[in-house]
Design a protein around this motif. Sequence first.
Motif, PDB file in Angstrom:
ATOM      1  N   CYS A   1      48.520  43.471  44.914  1.00  0.00           N
ATOM      2  CA  CYS A   1      47.742  43.633  43.778  1.00  0.00           C
ATOM      3  C   CYS A   1      48.473  43.388  42.673  1.00  0.00           C
ATOM      4  O   CYS A   1      49.712  43.871  42.111  1.00  0.00           O
ATOM      5  N   CYS A   2      47.942  42.538  41.479  1.00  0.00           N
ATOM      6  CA  CYS A   2      48.447  42.314  40.311  1.00  0.00           C
ATOM      7  C   CYS A   2      48.677  43.484  39.278  1.00  0.00           C
ATOM      8  O   CYS A   2      49.162  43.352  38.243  1.00  0.00           O
ATOM      9  N   HIS A   3      48.084  44.593  39.792  1.00  0.00           N
ATOM     10  CA  HIS A   3      47.910  45.832  38.953  1.00  0.00           C
ATOM     11  C   HIS A   3      49.202  46.497  39.113  1.00  0.00           C
ATOM     12  O   HIS A   3      50.315  46.722  38.416  1.00  0.00           O
ATOM     13  N   ARG A   4      49.405  47.361  40.118  1.00  0.00           N
ATOM     14  CA  ARG A   4      50.682  48.079  40.703  1.00  0.00           C
ATOM     15  C   ARG A   4      51.479  47.697  41.721  1.00  0.00           C
ATOM     16  O   ARG A   4      51.932  48.548  42.423  1.00  0.00           O
TER      17      ARG A   4
ATOM     18  N   GLN B   1      38.857  44.266  48.009  1.00  0.00           N
ATOM     19  CA  GLN B   1      39.173  45.303  46.712  1.00  0.00           C
ATOM     20  C   GLN B   1      40.584  46.231  47.204  1.00  0.00           C
ATOM     21  O   GLN B   1      40.713  46.503  48.288  1.00  0.00           O
TER      22      GLN B   1
ATOM     23  N   GLY C   1      42.921  49.004  47.734  1.00  0.00           N
ATOM     24  CA  GLY C   1      42.750  50.340  48.112  1.00  0.00           C
ATOM     25  C   GLY C   1      43.212  51.173  47.162  1.00  0.00           C
ATOM     26  O   GLY C   1      43.051  52.685  47.730  1.00  0.00           O
ATOM     27  N   TYR C   2      44.127  50.830  46.282  1.00  0.00           N
ATOM     28  CA  TYR C   2      44.557  52.062  45.443  1.00  0.00           C
ATOM     29  C   TYR C   2      43.664  52.160  44.281  1.00  0.00           C
ATOM     30  O   TYR C   2      43.250  53.319  44.110  1.00  0.00           O
ATOM     31  N   HIS C   3      43.437  51.211  43.233  1.00  0.00           N
ATOM     32  CA  HIS C   3      42.786  51.740  42.084  1.00  0.00           C
ATOM     33  C   HIS C   3      41.346  50.710  42.034  1.00  0.00           C
ATOM     34  O   HIS C   3      40.524  50.754  40.902  1.00  0.00           O
ATOM     35  N   GLY C   4      41.035  50.156  43.155  1.00  0.00           N
ATOM     36  CA  GLY C   4      39.575  49.453  43.084  1.00  0.00           C
ATOM     37  C   GLY C   4      39.504  48.105  42.552  1.00  0.00           C
ATOM     38  O   GLY C   4      38.338  47.555  42.265  1.00  0.00           O
ATOM     39  N   LEU C   5      40.707  47.453  41.953  1.00  0.00           N
ATOM     40  CA  LEU C   5      40.599  46.164  41.537  1.00  0.00           C
ATOM     41  C   LEU C   5      39.788  45.160  42.660  1.00  0.00           C
ATOM     42  O   LEU C   5      40.406  45.240  43.921  1.00  0.00           O
TER      43      LEU C   5
ATOM     44  N   ILE D   1      37.678  45.272  37.347  1.00  0.00           N
ATOM     45  CA  ILE D   1      38.661  46.394  37.243  1.00  0.00           C
ATOM     46  C   ILE D   1      37.872  47.752  36.642  1.00  0.00           C
ATOM     47  O   ILE D   1      37.150  47.736  35.941  1.00  0.00           O
ATOM     48  N   PRO D   2      37.720  48.572  37.697  1.00  0.00           N
ATOM     49  CA  PRO D   2      37.078  49.906  37.560  1.00  0.00           C
ATOM     50  C   PRO D   2      37.534  50.521  36.217  1.00  0.00           C
ATOM     51  O   PRO D   2      38.628  50.475  35.778  1.00  0.00           O
ATOM     52  N   GLY D   3      36.368  50.739  35.290  1.00  0.00           N
ATOM     53  CA  GLY D   3      36.723  51.470  33.946  1.00  0.00           C
ATOM     54  C   GLY D   3      36.895  50.462  32.832  1.00  0.00           C
ATOM     55  O   GLY D   3      37.135  50.982  31.596  1.00  0.00           O
ATOM     56  N   GLN D   4      36.897  49.203  33.150  1.00  0.00           N
ATOM     57  CA  GLN D   4      37.188  48.369  31.915  1.00  0.00           C
ATOM     58  C   GLN D   4      36.017  47.128  32.194  1.00  0.00           C
ATOM     59  O   GLN D   4      36.175  46.628  33.189  1.00  0.00           O
TER      60      GLN D   4
ATOM     61  N   ALA E   1      45.001  38.457  35.070  1.00  0.00           N
ATOM     62  CA  ALA E   1      44.940  39.321  36.421  1.00  0.00           C
ATOM     63  C   ALA E   1      44.420  38.610  37.486  1.00  0.00           C
ATOM     64  O   ALA E   1      43.172  38.266  37.613  1.00  0.00           O
TER      65      ALA E   1
END
Lengths: 346, 346, 346
Positions: free
Chosen positions: B47-50, B65, B67-71, B82-85, B92
């Motif tokens: 994932c490109c997030h974390r 999706q 499995g960590y923060h839902g991207l 991206i959940p929350g934004q 991304a």
Amino acid sequence: MLLRNAWYIGAWADELGDKPLSRRICGDPVVLFRDSSGRAAALADRCCHRAAPLHLGKLVEAGIQCGYHGLVFDATGRCIAIPGQKLIPQDAQVRSYPTVERDQLVWLWMGDPSLADPTKIVDFPYHSDPAHWRNKHAVYPIKGNYMLMVDNLMDLTHLGYLHARTVGGNPGAHVAADMKTTRTPTGLKFTRWMRNSLPPPSYVKAAGFQGRVDRCQEFEFVAPNTILQWTGAADAGTATDNPQHDFRFQFRLFHGLTPETETSCFYFWSAANGYRQNDPEATEQLYREIAPTFLEDKEMVEAQQRRLDEFGEQDLVDIASDANRMHMRRMVERLIVGEQSAVAAK
Amino acid sequence: MLLRNAWYIGAWADELGDKPLSRRICGDPVVLFRDSSGRAAALADRCCHRAAPLHLGKLVEAGIQCGYHGLVFDATGRCIAIPGQKLIPQDAQVRSYPTVERDQLVWLWMGDPSLADPTKIVDFPYHSDPAHWRNKHAVYPIKGNYMLMVDNLMDLTHLGYLHARTVGGNPGAHVAADMKTTRTPTGLKFTRWMRNSLPPPSYVKAAGFQGRVDRCQEFEFVAPNTILQWTGAADAGTATDNPQHDFRFQFRLFHGLTPETETSCFYFWSAANGYRQNDPEATEQLYREIAPTFLEDKEMVEAQQRRLDEFGEQDLVDIASDANRMHMRRMVERLIVGEQSAVAAK
Amino acid sequence: MLLRNAWYIGAWADELGDKPLSRRICGDPVVLFRDSSGRAAALADRCCHRAAPLHLGKLVEAGIQCGYHGLVFDATGRCIAIPGQKLIPQDAQVRSYPTVERDQLVWLWMGDPSLADPTKIVDFPYHSDPAHWRNKHAVYPIKGNYMLMVDNLMDLTHLGYLHARTVGGNPGAHVAADMKTTRTPTGLKFTRWMRNSLPPPSYVKAAGFQGRVDRCQEFEFVAPNTILQWTGAADAGTATDNPQHDFRFQFRLFHGLTPETETSCFYFWSAANGYRQNDPEATEQLYREIAPTFLEDKEMVEAQQRRLDEFGEQDLVDIASDANRMHMRRMVERLIVGEQSAVAAK
């Protein structure tokens, strides 16, 4: 740095059966086998065609046949058959290691073959004298430098701590043993007397002692890798000047350490009982008493190696009981320096 | 050095189900899945997030999706939620690999996407013709460079040794096979005839041969990683010039080798029977005969890789039966050199 | 780079029993034990004689005795007995680490001992108040940098995805939680309200909620390694301004992360129930609900670490929910920079 110009044990003679045996020695992968005349041989365990390990092949009349494409090598490492072609290239060969079988052991020379002198092999006739020294043997792989096991056998104060639950018993007695060390041309020899001491339970079981005993041990280190041990006991006060002749309870242990790599080794050992020689159970009992002790050594030495891997020798402090160990180390270092200088001088 | 501008098999089509599949290919961790339209896709498995591996996530309507923060990422690797934004940053995204599903195989292009030409994918219609070529497949992970498995298939003299206990049988017959090699634009093709030979037990079981047979094999290597095999047999003396048309006993094997790393690969293979096509047991039997053979190859190649890891190719000697293998290697090396020059010229 | 001038948890108090405990902390192998007065101590786990790990030894009246040759070390690391010799060399000692036992935890200081100030240890009196906060604890080894676990706890949007099958439930509710963050001198604190939301099944089971609830969570991060969590719920619409006082359902979690190496850590955690305090089953139930959640975190963080090992942070993209995580990281980096400058200035 491992000494290569030395005889190391590659296998117990009875390990070489109808299948090749693979074992890494001094960092080299080696395949051990017997040729059709029964002679032990040791080759580099890598076919010169496509690098397949030869131990995956099989023994044939002429030597060993690679299990991949069928090339055959004789006991000298020369390729003598290549399926599908008649001409065998000159360079089709694998390294062979000088090999000598003696006293139930197969010894290999890992260095310059021109220096391999079989008369330098340690003598241990007790392996070949079952009438007086019935014996049983094993080989333990240990993830520690072989010198850590030699260290272990050069300082017996560890018996009271590491082997407290097995043969150790009374730490004070071991530490206070009357100890005499002699240097020899090939190593050192030490004798330990524990007079008028309580026999370990295993001695009582083996020889039926009723009271205290005079206990004696002799250890001979032959550089770089062999320790010959004699141990005996007699009823307290009856000890003579020639205990190996007179003691009614005695046994011999053979300890041979072969480097696998810089940080691992093989521990070849045997136990031979010089009492109740007609009773196979005496041998089994002795073996059963000793085997768990050596597993305790293995566990400790492997843990020690892990720390040494990480921190080396930094901040270590020598103590009084290290004297024999240190002499032994200096001898081996001198041999290594000699070997290196000889190589450099070429 | 691995060739990246090539089609490699990422998975059997039936491996892509309702869960993402993780597989390392040419050193890259890849996650394979089907989007909601059923189309196969392959993304970098990070994932490109974390940096969480995407294969730990789940398949959703729009793609996969995390499995960590839902991207959520679509089949092109673009982040589409991206959940929350609300705003999704341009950067991304994760790398996607061109993917083509054909003949039960999912092929990936690991190099420059602009060079990915699906017409270059090897054709193997037999996977899609169960009426005539009922088949069964597997994938074996092998701890060896994929070229070692190609080597293996380019030199069949190994059958008599490595597979002596399974399909090999008579080594002499394999070594003496009448062999004809043709170079092709994409590789090479060779035919082996073993006329008037004893059929292996498995042939007898499969086709009921009563006596000797004329046995024929055709192998086509398509660089860098595919081998298409046809094998057949007929009663001795009845062979024609068109055995693929006339032989009553014949089967096809597909061999696809995909590099996992420089020293490991995946072996995708299938067996298709061109006899007793209405009998599922014929397919099972053929598969059961062959599967253990390939496990023998795996064991040997892994042992070979360990020696190569340690000593490389030093002192190895080529033999007569290496000719096809060496031609194959030169072809792949030429492709790698070409790819490197193109990169350098950019 | 790990911060060494910090208090890290070495063990739960009840882990120190009659055997030494071995644990690697900040890269150092440490042996933890209690001296004969019951005081916790921590020494370098390597005897200064021959590098044997001390944890293989045993506890004696004066401290810890090496299991190999019997050297004894007191709780300060000084060697106080060497079998067979009276004089103990000055340099016969091993490193000791300042150790403080408090609230069921044994804290170690891994840096400069002169800077070890016990007043800096995080207070958590709930561990010592079983009448109101009955609790149960564990320690999980995790193959991931400890900061990845702190990250995890600083961004609770992961609950809806990673813990969907356990405590997560409704992802939207977590993402949309009403969140307020305050910076503190030693870290940060954030409160999350999920008003009028469906209680997770575990809340219903624990406290018998009949309908929707007002749910509140408070997290305090204390740099570099501790997170103190309070969680509570009340029937929807009944929430007050002082939920920690008024909520009938509430529990506390303690999270302590100790670096084992740069890429692994120990996760010390406890769950304390502030409801049904006389019912041991309430504590067990809470523990059972939470334990599997943390194993999900462990699995994810370990997978994340493997990708970071390989690719580092390249191409990673921050998102809105990373705000607390990033503030936390900056704080720890500042501490590390401070520690490095202080060392350089010496």
